[in-house]
Design an enzyme around this catalytic site. Sequence first.
Site, PDB file in Angstrom:
ATOM      1  N   ASP A   1      24.261  50.715  68.135  1.00 52.70           N
ATOM      2  CA  ASP A   1      22.610  50.599  67.756  1.00 52.70           C
ATOM      3  C   ASP A   1      22.246  49.447  68.289  1.00 52.70           C
ATOM      4  O   ASP A   1      22.779  48.351  67.946  1.00 52.70           O
ATOM      5  CB  ASP A   1      22.291  50.964  66.075  1.00 52.70           C
ATOM      6  CG  ASP A   1      22.682  52.237  65.866  1.00 52.70           C
ATOM      7  OD1 ASP A   1      22.721  53.222  66.569  1.00 52.70           O
ATOM      8  OD2 ASP A   1      23.133  52.594  64.570  1.00 52.70           O
TER       9      ASP A   1
ATOM     10  N   ASP B   1      29.338  54.294  66.885  1.00 56.34           N
ATOM     11  CA  ASP B   1      28.050  54.274  66.801  1.00 56.34           C
ATOM     12  C   ASP B   1      27.518  52.999  67.214  1.00 56.34           C
ATOM     13  O   ASP B   1      27.989  51.973  66.741  1.00 56.34           O
ATOM     14  CB  ASP B   1      27.516  54.470  65.666  1.00 56.34           C
ATOM     15  CG  ASP B   1      26.085  54.524  65.193  1.00 56.34           C
ATOM     16  OD1 ASP B   1      25.407  55.150  66.205  1.00 56.34           O
ATOM     17  OD2 ASP B   1      25.411  54.200  64.305  1.00 56.34           O
TER      18      ASP B   1
ATOM     19  N   ARG C   1      32.529  60.511  71.448  1.00 60.79           N
ATOM     20  CA  ARG C   1      31.324  61.026  70.559  1.00 60.79           C
ATOM     21  C   ARG C   1      30.536  62.173  70.969  1.00 60.79           C
ATOM     22  O   ARG C   1      30.404  62.142  72.041  1.00 60.79           O
ATOM     23  CB  ARG C   1      30.439  59.756  69.952  1.00 60.79           C
ATOM     24  CG  ARG C   1      29.524  60.283  69.072  1.00 60.79           C
ATOM     25  CD  ARG C   1      28.530  59.161  68.490  1.00 60.79           C
ATOM     26  NE  ARG C   1      27.661  59.542  67.527  1.00 60.79           N
ATOM     27  CZ  ARG C   1      26.819  58.710  67.139  1.00 60.79           C
ATOM     28  NH1 ARG C   1      26.887  57.505  67.249  1.00 60.79           N
ATOM     29  NH2 ARG C   1      25.917  59.389  66.257  1.00 60.79           N
TER      30      ARG C   1
ATOM     31  N   ARG D   1      31.321  59.679  62.547  1.00 57.85           N
ATOM     32  CA  ARG D   1      31.307  59.556  63.821  1.00 57.85           C
ATOM     33  C   ARG D   1      32.428  58.479  64.192  1.00 57.85           C
ATOM     34  O   ARG D   1      32.905  57.405  63.558  1.00 57.85           O
ATOM     35  CB  ARG D   1      30.047  58.732  64.458  1.00 57.85           C
ATOM     36  CG  ARG D   1      29.407  57.779  64.075  1.00 57.85           C
ATOM     37  CD  ARG D   1      29.025  57.579  62.618  1.00 57.85           C
ATOM     38  NE  ARG D   1      27.843  58.318  62.063  1.00 57.85           N
ATOM     39  CZ  ARG D   1      26.624  58.401  62.517  1.00 57.85           C
ATOM     40  NH1 ARG D   1      26.218  56.934  63.259  1.00 57.85           N
ATOM     41  NH2 ARG D   1      25.496  59.068  62.628  1.00 57.85           N
TER      42      ARG D   1
HETATM   43  N1  PH2 Z   1      25.492  54.739  59.945  1.00 58.40           N
HETATM   44  C1  PH2 Z   1      24.630  55.792  59.604  1.00 58.40           C
HETATM   45  C2  PH2 Z   1      24.464  56.190  58.379  1.00 58.40           C
HETATM   46  N2  PH2 Z   1      25.333  55.744  57.420  1.00 58.40           N
HETATM   47  N3  PH2 Z   1      26.776  54.030  56.443  1.00 58.40           N
HETATM   48  C3  PH2 Z   1      27.806  53.024  56.690  1.00 58.40           C
HETATM   49  N4  PH2 Z   1      28.182  52.567  55.837  1.00 58.40           N
HETATM   50  N5  PH2 Z   1      27.840  52.355  58.125  1.00 58.40           N
HETATM   51  C4  PH2 Z   1      27.324  52.686  59.151  1.00 58.40           C
HETATM   52  O1  PH2 Z   1      27.264  52.493  60.245  1.00 58.40           O
HETATM   53  C5  PH2 Z   1      26.503  54.154  58.938  1.00 58.40           C
HETATM   54  C6  PH2 Z   1      26.106  54.748  57.709  1.00 58.40           C
HETATM   55  C7  PH2 Z   1      23.907  56.161  60.822  1.00 58.40           C
HETATM   56  O2  PH2 Z   1      23.914  55.614  61.952  1.00 58.40           O
HETATM   57 MG    MG Z   2      23.459  53.938  63.435  1.00 54.77          MG
HETATM   58 MG    MG Z   3      23.063  55.305  66.661  1.00 51.65          MG
END
Ligand code: PH2
Ligand code: MG
Ligand code: MG
Length: 160
Positions: free
Chosen positions: A100, A98, A86, A95
């Site tokens: 979090d 991710d 990434r 991405r």
């Molecule tokens: N993550 C985001 C923005 N939008 N949409 C979905 N469906 N799943 C995600 O993990 C996601 C998103 C920003 O991190």
């Molecule tokens: Mg996120």
């Molecule tokens: Mg993040």
Amino acid sequence: MIPVTSYVGIGSNLGTKRTAIASALSYLDDRRSIWIERVSSLYETLPQGGPKGQPLYLNAAAKISTTLTPFDLLARCKEIERKLGRRPAVRWGPRIIDLDILLYDTLIVMSKRLTIPHVLLHTRTFVLQPLAEIAGRKKHPVCAQSMRSLLRSCNRLQYH
Ligand code: PH2
Ligand code: MG
Ligand code: MG
């Protein structure tokens, strides 16, 4: 430090999503400072926010035990995201991976670099669905509602 329980949200909407999630989980589970306790099912979700026409996401959540501080855990998540390829890009854009931090014990952190619980946790079904699966009764430290009940309100309000 005594290990604490934390929850990490995982998302991918580029490349071999399933493989990226599996690799992220195995990097996280280093068995020195992070132990994976439980992983939710994978959910295919519509992208929320960001540029139009993005691929579907795969989302999941993991329960971990960790001896890392919240900031060290954040650094570890960023390092794994980098390792999986990434690179910085547009906000909410597509991405490879991710990671979090959603919850860290019952801690509340509000700093420039990090907000725990995750600032949008209570508004996102793609986060609450996997989280409610593995931590349905867990209370949000700020609003004191369970993940299960937040998911119900979220579905009712149709934030997603
Ligand atoms: N993550 C985001 C923005 N939008 N949409 C979905 N469906 N799943 C995600 O993990 C996601 C998103 C920003 O991190
Ligand atoms: Mg996120
Ligand atoms: Mg993040």
